[in-house]
Design a protein around this motif. Structure first.
Motif, PDB file in Angstrom:
ATOM      1  N   TYR A  33       0.833  -1.206   0.000  1.00 13.02           N
ATOM      2  CA  TYR A  33       0.000   0.000   0.000  1.00 13.02           C
ATOM      3  C   TYR A  33       0.863   1.250   0.000  1.00 13.02           C
ATOM      4  CZ  TYR A  33       0.893   0.981   4.969  1.00 13.02           C
ATOM      5  OH  TYR A  33       1.495   1.296   6.154  1.00 13.02           O
ATOM      6  N   HIS A  49       6.219   8.159  -4.411  1.00 13.53           N
ATOM      7  CA  HIS A  49       5.299   7.150  -3.863  1.00 13.53           C
ATOM      8  C   HIS A  49       5.044   6.034  -4.887  1.00 13.53           C
ATOM      9  CE1 HIS A  49       4.134   8.814   0.045  1.00 13.53           C
ATOM     10  NE2 HIS A  49       4.250  10.003  -0.501  1.00 13.53           N
ATOM     11  N   GLY A 181       9.781   4.498  13.780  1.00  7.89           N
ATOM     12  CA  GLY A 181       8.559   4.516  14.574  1.00  7.89           C
ATOM     13  C   GLY A 181       7.531   3.555  13.997  1.00  7.89           C
ATOM     14  N   GLY A 207      11.279   6.057   3.991  1.00  9.53           N
ATOM     15  CA  GLY A 207      10.187   7.035   4.046  1.00  9.53           C
ATOM     16  C   GLY A 207      10.355   8.109   2.975  1.00  9.53           C
ATOM     17  N   ILE A 208       9.241   8.510   2.398  1.00  9.00           N
ATOM     18  CA  ILE A 208       9.286   9.578   1.399  1.00  9.00           C
ATOM     19  C   ILE A 208       9.570  10.908   2.103  1.00  9.00           C
ATOM     20  CG2 ILE A 208       7.995  10.744  -0.428  1.00  9.00           C
ATOM     21  CD1 ILE A 208       8.637   7.708  -0.953  1.00  9.00           C
ATOM     22  N   ARG A 210      11.223  11.188   4.785  1.00  7.95           N
ATOM     23  CA  ARG A 210      12.646  11.070   5.165  1.00  7.95           C
ATOM     24  C   ARG A 210      13.524  11.547   4.014  1.00  7.95           C
ATOM     25  NH1 ARG A 210      16.920   7.686   4.334  1.00  7.95           N
ATOM     26  NH2 ARG A 210      18.201   7.024   6.113  1.00  7.95           N
ATOM     27  N   SER A 244       6.834  11.687   8.587  1.00  4.74           N
ATOM     28  CA  SER A 244       6.004  10.781   7.784  1.00  4.74           C
ATOM     29  C   SER A 244       5.145  11.633   6.854  1.00  4.74           C
ATOM     30  CB  SER A 244       5.099   9.925   8.668  1.00  4.74           C
ATOM     31  OG  SER A 244       4.012  10.682   9.144  1.00  4.74           O
TER      32      SER A 244
HETATM   33  C1  LIG Z   1       7.015   1.851   9.410  1.00 13.47           C
HETATM   34  C2  LIG Z   1       6.979   3.181   8.754  1.00 13.47           C
HETATM   35  N1  LIG Z   1       8.104   3.915   8.705  1.00 13.47           N
HETATM   36  C3  LIG Z   1       8.122   5.133   8.138  1.00 13.47           C
HETATM   37  C4  LIG Z   1       6.984   5.676   7.576  1.00 13.47           C
HETATM   38  C5  LIG Z   1       7.039   7.032   6.942  1.00 13.47           C
HETATM   39  O1  LIG Z   1       7.019   6.906   5.547  1.00 13.47           O
HETATM   40  P1  LIG Z   1       6.520   8.086   4.627  1.00 13.47           P
HETATM   41  O2  LIG Z   1       7.407   9.263   4.916  1.00 13.47           O
HETATM   42  O3  LIG Z   1       6.720   7.582   3.231  1.00 13.47           O
HETATM   43  O4  LIG Z   1       5.096   8.344   4.971  1.00 13.47           O
HETATM   44  C6  LIG Z   1       5.790   4.943   7.587  1.00 13.47           C
HETATM   45  C7  LIG Z   1       4.578   5.504   6.980  1.00 13.47           C
HETATM   46  O5  LIG Z   1       3.495   4.974   7.110  1.00 13.47           O
HETATM   47  C8  LIG Z   1       5.788   3.660   8.182  1.00 13.47           C
HETATM   48  O6  LIG Z   1       4.669   2.920   8.216  1.00 13.47           O
END
Ligand SMILES: Cc1ncc(COP(=O)(O)O)c(C=O)c1O
Length: 288
Positions: A33, A49, A181, A207-208, A210, A244
């Motif tokens: 997802y 994404h 997290g 993470g995007i 990140r 996030s």
């Molecule tokens: C385990 C985990 N780490 C990091 C992230 C952050 O990712 P993003 O910055 O792509 O939302 C998420 C987002 O749901 C996550 O589930």
């Protein structure tokens, strides 16, 4: 307008959307997802994404999903029909529906579901000034945390524990090191002012937010160190923060009830906050 879904080629209220009980997403969490924010009707980091979605599908050998252009058209239509200006798009792709069998059934098509719901990201702005609390918990997940699969049970249990403790997030610890997290990436600031975060590996989701944050930090000549850090280092750090899609950056000011640094957001988080929110506005034209 209620939350809206796309399923089986139709656009309909989420409450009317359904998938088969034989869908492998339901039976095995056999799917990938993505959660993508849109502000002012425009997606944030759409291409990144989509890249991560494709990477996950390839790793799970899920084939036959519509092309990027078709996905983009469906997502755009969904947001347009919802009339939400700011919200979250959820994309879920499973291997499809078939007779229950762990191995892949022959001849099935992937299931594609998208939903949009309203989400007011403005709520993160005051939280940037106050910071949030977190608790630490053992990381009980599998060895492919780099894949955004719908198998989220360890995160579900950890986030609930955090909620019961009055905390915003659960910080996972594996072999003494902070990984990430429950649904965020985690960072500390070291005594020299460097931004430290777990390197990209199978232990964390790339993470995007990140990726965006580290890019902006480097552009601003801030020092970034991608290395694992221990829970003890995190407790003693002058600043901790998380990122996030739904929280572009939030300082963590309490960990397991003890203050981090002064117990208030620090200067590095504040500087990064200004950079990150300027980027959100630049990409989407959002003025909130
Ligand atoms: C385990 C985990 N780490 C990091 C992230 C952050 O990712 P993003 O910055 O792509 O939302 C998420 C987002 O749901 C996550 O589930």
């Amino acid at each position: 307008m209620p939350a809206l879904a796309y399923a089986h080629g139709r656009y309909l209220p989420v409450s009317d959307a359904a998938v088969s009980v034989e869908d492998r997403g339901f039976q095995f969490a056999d799917g990938i997802y993505e959660v993508i924010a849109f502000l002012n009707g425009r997606f944030l980091d759409w291409d990144k994404h989509l890249w991560r979605l494709r990477r996950g599908l390839a790793a799970l050998h899920i084939e036959g999903l519509a092309a990027d252009r078709a996905l983009s058209a469906i997502a755009g239509r969904l947001v347009h029909r919802s009339r939400f200006a700011d919200g979250l798009l959820y994309i879920q792709v499973t291997r499809g529906a078939g007779k229950r069998d762990h191995g892949f059934p022959a001849g099935i098509e992937p299931t594609l579901v998208m939903t949009v719901r309203r989400f007011d990201i403005r709520q993160r702005l005051p939280q940037l000034d106050t910071g949030v609390a977190a608790i630490s918990l053992p990381d009980q997940r599998w060895d492919r945390c780099d894949l955004k699969t719908t198998g989220l049970l360890p995160a579900v249990l950890a986030k609930q524990e955090a909620r019961l403790a009055g905390a915003f997030e659960a910080v996972f610890v594996k072999d003494g090191h902070v990984t990430e997290g429950g649904s965020t990436n985690i960072y500390m600031v070291d005594s020299a002012g460097a931004i430290v975060t777990h390197p990209i590996s199978a232990r964390i989701l790339p993470g995007i937010a990140r990726d965006t944050l580290l890019g902006l930090a480097r552009e601003a000549q801030m020092t970034v160190v991608e290395r694992p850090f221990t829970l003890e280092e995190a407790r003693a750090a002058p600043e901790l923060f998380l990122t996030s899609t739904t929280a572009p950056i939030l300082p963590i000011v309490r960990l397991d009830s003890a203050p981090i640094g002064s117990g208030s957001p620090g200067p590095i988080s504040a500087r990064l906050g200004a950079l990150v929110w300027a980027e959100v506005r630049r990409q989407t034209g959002w003025s909130g």
